[in-house]
Design a protein around this motif. Structure first.
Motif, short mmCIF file in Angstrom:
data_model
loop_
_atom_site.label_atom_id
_atom_site.label_comp_id
_atom_site.label_asym_id
_atom_site.label_seq_id
_atom_site.Cartn_x
_atom_site.Cartn_y
_atom_site.Cartn_z
N ARG A 86 32.63 31.87 53.89
CA ARG A 86 33.24 31.07 52.83
C ARG A 86 33.99 29.89 53.43
NH1 ARG A 86 35.30 31.08 47.39
NH2 ARG A 86 37.16 29.81 47.40
N GLN A 113 34.75 39.10 62.84
CA GLN A 113 35.15 38.43 61.60
C GLN A 113 36.32 37.52 61.95
OE1 GLN A 113 35.19 41.06 58.18
NE2 GLN A 113 36.87 39.95 57.25
N GLY C 35 46.04 42.25 46.00
CA GLY C 35 45.28 42.33 47.24
C GLY C 35 45.23 43.74 47.82
N GLY C 39 41.93 45.75 48.86
CA GLY C 39 41.80 46.43 50.14
C GLY C 39 41.40 47.88 49.98
N MET C 67 40.75 42.77 56.99
CA MET C 67 40.34 42.26 55.68
C MET C 67 40.73 40.80 55.53
SD MET C 67 39.91 43.72 52.33
CE MET C 67 40.48 45.29 52.93
N ASN C 68 39.78 39.97 55.14
CA ASN C 68 40.09 38.60 54.72
C ASN C 68 40.07 38.54 53.20
OD1 ASN C 68 39.86 36.00 56.83
ND2 ASN C 68 39.09 37.92 57.61
N LEU C 69 41.17 38.07 52.63
CA LEU C 69 41.24 37.85 51.18
C LEU C 69 40.90 36.38 50.96
CD1 LEU C 69 44.48 39.92 50.67
CD2 LEU C 69 42.17 40.61 50.05
N MET C 70 39.67 36.13 50.49
CA MET C 70 39.13 34.77 50.52
C MET C 70 39.39 33.97 49.25
SD MET C 70 35.58 35.45 52.58
CE MET C 70 34.90 36.55 51.32
N ALA C 71 39.59 34.66 48.14
CA ALA C 71 39.84 33.98 46.86
C ALA C 71 40.56 34.98 45.97
CB ALA C 71 38.52 33.55 46.22
N PRO C 72 41.29 34.51 44.96
CA PRO C 72 41.98 35.43 44.07
C PRO C 72 40.99 36.37 43.39
CG PRO C 72 42.67 33.16 43.67
CD PRO C 72 41.49 33.10 44.60
N ASP C 74 40.04 37.40 40.56
CA ASP C 74 40.24 36.91 39.21
C ASP C 74 38.94 37.08 38.43
OD1 ASP C 74 41.08 35.55 36.97
OD2 ASP C 74 40.90 33.56 37.88
N GLU C 97 32.14 43.87 51.35
CA GLU C 97 32.47 42.63 50.64
C GLU C 97 32.96 43.02 49.26
OE1 GLU C 97 29.92 38.79 51.96
OE2 GLU C 97 28.86 40.22 50.69
N GLN C 107 31.86 36.04 42.43
CA GLN C 107 32.54 35.19 43.41
C GLN C 107 33.09 36.07 44.52
OE1 GLN C 107 36.20 33.20 42.46
NE2 GLN C 107 35.75 31.53 43.88
N LEU C 111 36.42 40.12 52.41
CA LEU C 111 35.45 40.51 53.44
C LEU C 111 36.18 41.43 54.40
CD1 LEU C 111 32.52 39.79 54.50
CD2 LEU C 111 33.65 38.21 56.06
N MET C 112 35.58 42.58 54.69
CA MET C 112 36.25 43.57 55.54
C MET C 112 35.36 44.06 56.67
SD MET C 112 37.72 47.33 54.66
CE MET C 112 36.09 47.99 55.05
N THR D 62 48.41 36.19 51.17
CA THR D 62 47.86 36.87 52.34
C THR D 62 46.47 36.31 52.64
OG1 THR D 62 49.05 38.91 51.80
CG2 THR D 62 47.19 39.10 53.30
N VAL D 63 46.31 35.73 53.82
CA VAL D 63 44.99 35.25 54.24
C VAL D 63 44.15 36.42 54.72
CG1 VAL D 63 43.77 33.87 55.98
CG2 VAL D 63 45.84 32.97 54.89
N GLU D 64 44.72 37.25 55.57
CA GLU D 64 43.99 38.39 56.13
C GLU D 64 44.98 39.32 56.80
OE1 GLU D 64 43.39 39.11 59.69
OE2 GLU D 64 44.96 37.64 60.06
N TYR D 65 44.55 40.57 57.01
CA TYR D 65 45.36 41.49 57.79
C TYR D 65 44.46 42.51 58.46
CZ TYR D 65 44.93 44.62 53.74
OH TYR D 65 44.45 45.39 52.71
N GLY D 129 42.99 29.71 46.42
CA GLY D 129 42.81 31.02 47.05
C GLY D 129 43.17 30.90 48.52
N ALA D 130 43.07 32.02 49.21
CA ALA D 130 43.47 32.02 50.62
C ALA D 130 42.55 31.13 51.44
CB ALA D 130 43.46 33.44 51.17
N ALA D 131 41.28 31.09 51.12
CA ALA D 131 40.36 30.24 51.88
C ALA D 131 39.86 29.11 51.00
CB ALA D 131 39.19 31.07 52.39
#
Lengths: 132, 132, 132, 132
Positions: A86, A113, C35, C39, C67-72, C74, C97, C107, C111-112, D62-65, D129-131
């Motif tokens: 992304r 990643q 988030g 997760g 884990m990447n939180l890429m978008a809300p 929503d 994903e 959307q 991503l984990m 939070t972007v990622e953890y 969003g985060a990304a």
């Protein structure tokens, strides 16, 4: 990358490959390629993939990455495949796989990643760093 | 580690330090030390810290690690400090910090969290790999 | 999973899907799904995918995940897709994903990448923990 | 956080604690608190720690953890301690530890490393969003 003799034969929008031949200097104690070298080519393959999607006057910086070393990097060479998952305006999420070539087959040896930051104004880079 | 000219001046139970002087071959395009090299010394510092806590006939393997590159590795050298957070029978969790030395001060440039696997029977290592 | 009203409609060897409808209690302050809940379903989807590949008398434990939180998150619901990347005897590497469903489209929102441990002898589990 | 009955008794600049009592609904199959809940309080503790260091008109995302689950979350309650490791203008790197309380002692059960993004203009948040 010259130091470790890697090449970048594939560069497409959002996707790259780095190839690394096996040579004596990059072996760790058991004859495999060192995990740190595997990490370096995965990081670079994904970073270059991100770079293909940013404007010409922007640059990219690795914020962070997570790597699983799944099997020894044992073979006559490695291929790191990086791809963008992304692409946002400020952050780009990528992943990469590293495979070892042995006896004509590929064996998955690492999975990564990664989060990349887009630096739009070159002048800011020095001060800021990835978390700057 | 010889390839990148790193040394291991501190080894205590559960704790190590790797020192890396700045030299021309490890620079990336902006004059900083390459993130892959930073990763390699953090991985090694934490891996050696784990190694201090396993029996003499066992060995350790990096399962995975996660690295934040927080600031450019800019200075006349780097120190990677590795420590064990929790040592289990099969898995050891470690962390490492990398600082850059500049003008007599330390600047944090990377933070790593890592999982190490203890290999108790040497003969199994080749077959198994980290996820084998 | 009952607590958050998630279901597991797809379970195949090495692959699962968890579905989560949007409901008021799981919202965070901005109206998106928290988030932490994202997760939780990613972790579970990948963990169940790993579980499909271990013997009936073994169980699995999450060692770690990233884990990447890429978008809300929503939309009117979430789907978490988990898959096994490499299944070893002791460790299994997975990824997941999470996508949000909105206006008939998906959307990508998370991503984990995850490491799972196979626990072959039930009696050991209580003592050992993931790094025990 | 109300859903899982957590409280936030400590908030200092760059540092917070979340407390979570053990109650029936958050148990997983073995009687321990679910790893997803452990992840949620670690993520929140570190996120709130970051929030203490940003201007009043900014928010954090939070972007990622990355989380290691080191031992079962077994006890009469959990404490998640979050702290900021490096606060940059755009990104903040944090870490958190989760300990279980049992028989008057603390046992480390999770370790997290996290990247947070500072959102300086509220209006941008929804789109990005985060990304984003």
């Amino acid at each position: 990358m010259d130091l470790i003799r890697a090449t970048l034969p594939l560069v497409e929008p959002g996707r790259t490959e780095i190839h690394l031949p096996h040579w004596d200097g990059i072996e760790q104690q058991h004859g495999f390629i060192h995990g740190g070298v595997v990490g370096m080519i995965a990081d670079s393959a994904a970073g270059y993939a991100a770079m293909t999607l940013v404007p010409a006057d922007a640059s990219v910086l690795t914020v962070e990455y997570k790597m699983n070393l799944m099997a020894p990097a044992d073979g006559h060479g490695l291929i790191a495949r990086g791809e963008v998952v992304r692409a946002g305006r400020t952050l780009i999420v990528t992943r990469a796989e590293v495979v070892a070539l042995r006896d004509g087959a590929e064996q998955a040896c690492a999975l990564m990643q990664q989060t990349i930051m887009v630096m739009r104004h070159r002048g800011e880079k020095r001060e800021s760093g990835a978390a700057g």
